[in-house]
Design an enzyme around this catalytic site. Structure first.
Site, PDB file in Angstrom:
ATOM      1  N   ASP A 390     -12.120  49.101 -45.159  1.00 24.08           N
ATOM      2  CA  ASP A 390     -11.322  47.872 -44.989  1.00 24.08           C
ATOM      3  C   ASP A 390     -10.154  48.060 -44.017  1.00 24.08           C
ATOM      4  O   ASP A 390      -9.839  47.156 -43.249  1.00 24.08           O
ATOM      5  CB  ASP A 390     -10.743  47.412 -46.333  1.00 24.08           C
ATOM      6  CG  ASP A 390     -11.827  47.002 -47.321  1.00 24.08           C
ATOM      7  OD1 ASP A 390     -12.958  46.745 -46.875  1.00 24.08           O
ATOM      8  OD2 ASP A 390     -11.528  46.953 -48.529  1.00 24.08           O
TER       9      ASP A 390
HETATM   10  P1  NAP Z   1     -12.489  51.076 -48.759  1.00 22.18           P
HETATM   11  O1  NAP Z   1     -12.380  49.881 -47.883  1.00 22.18           O
HETATM   12  O2  NAP Z   1     -12.566  50.864 -50.198  1.00 22.18           O
HETATM   13  O3  NAP Z   1     -13.750  51.893 -48.242  1.00 22.18           O
HETATM   14  C1  NAP Z   1     -14.037  53.155 -48.739  1.00 22.18           C
HETATM   15  C2  NAP Z   1     -15.331  53.593 -48.138  1.00 22.18           C
HETATM   16  O4  NAP Z   1     -15.543  54.934 -48.533  1.00 22.18           O
HETATM   17  C3  NAP Z   1     -16.517  52.784 -48.612  1.00 22.18           C
HETATM   18  O5  NAP Z   1     -16.977  51.945 -47.587  1.00 22.18           O
HETATM   19  C4  NAP Z   1     -17.556  53.826 -49.053  1.00 22.18           C
HETATM   20  O6  NAP Z   1     -18.772  53.591 -48.335  1.00 22.18           O
HETATM   21  C5  NAP Z   1     -16.938  55.130 -48.593  1.00 22.18           C
HETATM   22  N1  NAP Z   1     -17.177  56.224 -49.548  1.00 22.18           N
HETATM   23  C6  NAP Z   1     -17.115  56.199 -50.886  1.00 22.18           C
HETATM   24  N2  NAP Z   1     -17.424  57.383 -51.401  1.00 22.18           N
HETATM   25  C7  NAP Z   1     -17.700  58.193 -50.354  1.00 22.18           C
HETATM   26  C8  NAP Z   1     -18.096  59.542 -50.237  1.00 22.18           C
HETATM   27  N3  NAP Z   1     -18.280  60.320 -51.306  1.00 22.18           N
HETATM   28  N4  NAP Z   1     -18.281  60.044 -49.001  1.00 22.18           N
HETATM   29  C9  NAP Z   1     -18.140  59.273 -47.911  1.00 22.18           C
HETATM   30  N5  NAP Z   1     -17.754  57.987 -47.963  1.00 22.18           N
HETATM   31  C10 NAP Z   1     -17.543  57.452 -49.173  1.00 22.18           C
HETATM   32  O7  NAP Z   1     -11.265  52.076 -48.527  1.00 22.18           O
HETATM   33  P2  NAP Z   1     -10.028  52.025 -47.541  1.00 22.18           P
HETATM   34  O8  NAP Z   1     -10.456  51.781 -46.134  1.00 22.18           O
HETATM   35  O9  NAP Z   1      -9.243  53.258 -47.851  1.00 22.18           O
HETATM   36  O10 NAP Z   1      -9.253  50.733 -47.976  1.00 22.18           O
HETATM   37  C11 NAP Z   1      -8.532  50.632 -49.196  1.00 22.18           C
HETATM   38  C12 NAP Z   1      -8.790  49.302 -49.881  1.00 22.18           C
HETATM   39  O11 NAP Z   1      -8.089  49.280 -51.115  1.00 22.18           O
HETATM   40  C13 NAP Z   1      -8.312  48.127 -49.069  1.00 22.18           C
HETATM   41  O12 NAP Z   1      -9.115  47.018 -49.318  1.00 22.18           O
HETATM   42  C14 NAP Z   1      -6.920  47.916 -49.646  1.00 22.18           C
HETATM   43  O13 NAP Z   1      -6.431  46.609 -49.440  1.00 22.18           O
HETATM   44  C15 NAP Z   1      -7.187  48.191 -51.098  1.00 22.18           C
HETATM   45  N6  NAP Z   1      -5.907  48.459 -51.762  1.00 22.18           N
HETATM   46  C16 NAP Z   1      -5.320  49.659 -51.644  1.00 22.18           C
HETATM   47  C17 NAP Z   1      -4.069  49.842 -52.184  1.00 22.18           C
HETATM   48  C18 NAP Z   1      -3.326  51.097 -52.003  1.00 22.18           C
HETATM   49  O14 NAP Z   1      -2.216  51.149 -52.461  1.00 22.18           O
HETATM   50  N7  NAP Z   1      -3.884  52.100 -51.346  1.00 22.18           N
HETATM   51  C19 NAP Z   1      -3.430  48.834 -52.862  1.00 22.18           C
HETATM   52  C20 NAP Z   1      -4.064  47.613 -52.964  1.00 22.18           C
HETATM   53  C21 NAP Z   1      -5.291  47.461 -52.412  1.00 22.18           C
HETATM   54  P3  NAP Z   1     -20.168  54.151 -48.920  1.00 22.18           P
HETATM   55  O15 NAP Z   1     -20.287  53.613 -50.288  1.00 22.18           O
HETATM   56  O16 NAP Z   1     -21.170  53.633 -47.961  1.00 22.18           O
HETATM   57  O17 NAP Z   1     -20.060  55.643 -48.889  1.00 22.18           O
END
Ligand code: NAP
Length: 465
Positions: A390
């Protein structure tokens, strides 16, 4: 004896003062990775002092039940402290639920002990305490259940939901006002607490997806405020200070997270974000992507002079941070400039990536915040995305119909080559497709982050470049 009690009270006040100072320092030190460990230690010592000081209170008649509570509390707390880093948001939600439960119980005990002789100010504070405490108990339990996937994660919405919720809150407040004027109306007290408990559930069911961590931090704030209110009720300055710190820091964190996702509070609380857009989810299978093997990826990296690594939730799940550190070492040894782009909401909690990379001893000065690195992507040869999705989605900038439209993202698509390590074409937390994967300069590196990075490192040490 009176002198002794007086001296004892002075000692307790002094202990509380030191504990308060330590809590403030803890928050300050936790501001940067370099001093974060010291911050945690200061917080821990502060809490031990706070508990120790409280145990010295001369009002305590016997320690037997306190000891039982301490044993039960430690029995729950120790395993909670050992959960995986990725489960920290739900673990934190559980802690808020426990804290708020305690606040609600203490508030209720104080009410029944004092009623009907409760001064209006005290009664208003007591009502704030138990309303905030009550809604935090059930809200936090719901949030923990959703994040742990024990409860359905999708937002549950129905027509007139906001009106129902607001009406409940208004009724609870009306009862509170009545109780302030008539503290003897003890039969109304459980009704008020009951409404607060149901309100907590209603508050969290329409929230889902990426908004959950923000809600948890908001509940953190409520738990803090209710504890501060309890401090007024019990005339305990330490509780007031600690509760105010907790309440304000939780609130500030929620604001930071909302800003990082370009969402307003009202939008988080009433927007029902996190519902998968069926068209976006369905469209992903049909479009072709280019993929590469570990040795091809190693070759591309070895030929680069500027590399930016973008870690995300997948790196945390795979526990790949140590392998990522090896990759960093291997590339820097070749004279390649390697930096890390840290999105403020990458992972599942603020600072998630910083903590993991610090654990693997990646130098702090190599970690760049989004605003500081976004301008450098056009001069970057390779952006290597490791389990992030994301936070790299360009649709946030271009597609007004996207649920994450307006969320600031890392401009990785402006680099010459983009390589994405993930296991499949599945979407990330927001449940939406990422157009980055279909762009000309993008190569998908399918596999588990730890295994893939480790294979790249092996290829690099096998003599590429
Ligand atoms: P993400 O959008 O959730 O994407 C994580 C990706 O990691 C997934 O597409 C998944 O694809 C891949 N993945 C999972 N396990 C894996 C593994 N073992 N090896 C390789 N890839 C793996 O994560 P992000 O880009 O870090 O974004 C964070 C999200 O959380 C955002 O939507 C953000 O708004 C939300 N959020 C975060 C917080 C915060 O404080 N950090 C707070 C509120 C909201 P596959 O399944 O294809 O592997």
């Amino acid at each position: 004896m009176t002198d002794f009690a007086g001296n004892q009270q002075h000692i307790i006040e002094l202990i509380y003062l030191v504990a308060s100072a330590l809590f403030i320092l803890a928050l300050k030190w936790m501001n940067t990775p370099a001093t974060a460990r010291r911050g945690i230690l200061a917080g821990e010592i502060g809490m031990v002092l706070a508990i120790g000081g409280t145990l010295l209170q001369h009002g305590i008649v016997e320690y037997k039940w306190i000891l039982v509570a301490l044993v039960i509390g430690s029995g729950i707390g120790v395993p909670l402290g050992l959960v995986q880093m990725t489960a920290v948001p739900q673990r934190t939600a559980l802690s808020h639920a426990f804290g708020a439960f305690c606040v609600t119980l203490v508030g209720s005990a104080e009410f029944y002990l004092r009623a009907p002789n409760v001064q209006p100010f005290m009664m208003s504070v007591l009502c704030c305490e138990v309303i905030l405490g009550g809604l935090t108990v059930t809200g936090s339990l719901m949030a923990a259940g959703k994040l742990q996937e024990v409860l359905p994660q999708r937002p549950i919405t129905f027509k007139g939901q906001n009106i129902v919720n607001l009406s409940m809150l208004v009724i609870a407040i009306v009862i509170a006002v009545y109780l302030v004027r008539n503290p003897g109306a003890t039969h109304l007290y459980p009704v008020m607490v009951g409404i607060a408990l149901v309100f907590g559930i209603m508050l969290v069911i329409p929230i889902g997806g990426a908004d959950m961590p923000t809600v948890i931090s908001l509940l953190n704030s409520y738990a803090g405020l209710s504890a501060a209110a309890m401090g007024f009720v019990l005339n305990n300055k330490l509780l007031i200070i600690a509760g105010a710190l907790d309440g304000s820091s939780g609130f500030i964190l929620s604001v930071i997270m909302s800003k990082a996702m370009n969402r307003s509070f009202t939008n988080v609380l009433f927007g029902a974000f996190g519902q998968v857009a069926p068209t976006a989810a369905g469209a992903q299978e049909t479009r072709p992507v280019k993929s590469a093997s570990p040795d091809e990826a190693a070759g591309i990296l070895a030929a680069a002079s500027k590399v930016v690594i973008v870690p995300g939730y997948g790196m945390a799940v795979a526990q790949a941070q140590h392998k990522v550190r090896e990759l960093y070492d291997s590339l820097t040894k070749r004279g390649i400039d390697v930096r890390f782009a840290i999105h403020p909401v990458a992972g599942r909690m603020p600072g998630h990536m910083n903590v993991l990379l610090a654990e693997a001893d990646v130098p702090y000065d190599r970690l760049m915040e989004m605003d500081d690195i976004n301008g450098d992507f056009p001069q970057t040869d390779v952006s290597l995305i490791i389990g992030a999705n994301d936070v790299t989605n360009p649709a946030a900038k271009t597609d007004q119909s996207s649920p994450i439209y307006g969320m600031p993202v890392l401009d990785v698509e402006r680099s010459r080559t983009v390589m994405v390590i993930k296991r499949s074409m599945n979407p990330g937390f927001a449940g939406i497709d990422n157009p980055l994967y279909y762009m000309d300069q993008t190569l998908m590196l399918f596999g588990d982050a730890k295994v893939f990075v480790s294979n790249i490192v092996k290829e690099l040490s096998g003599g590429h470049g």
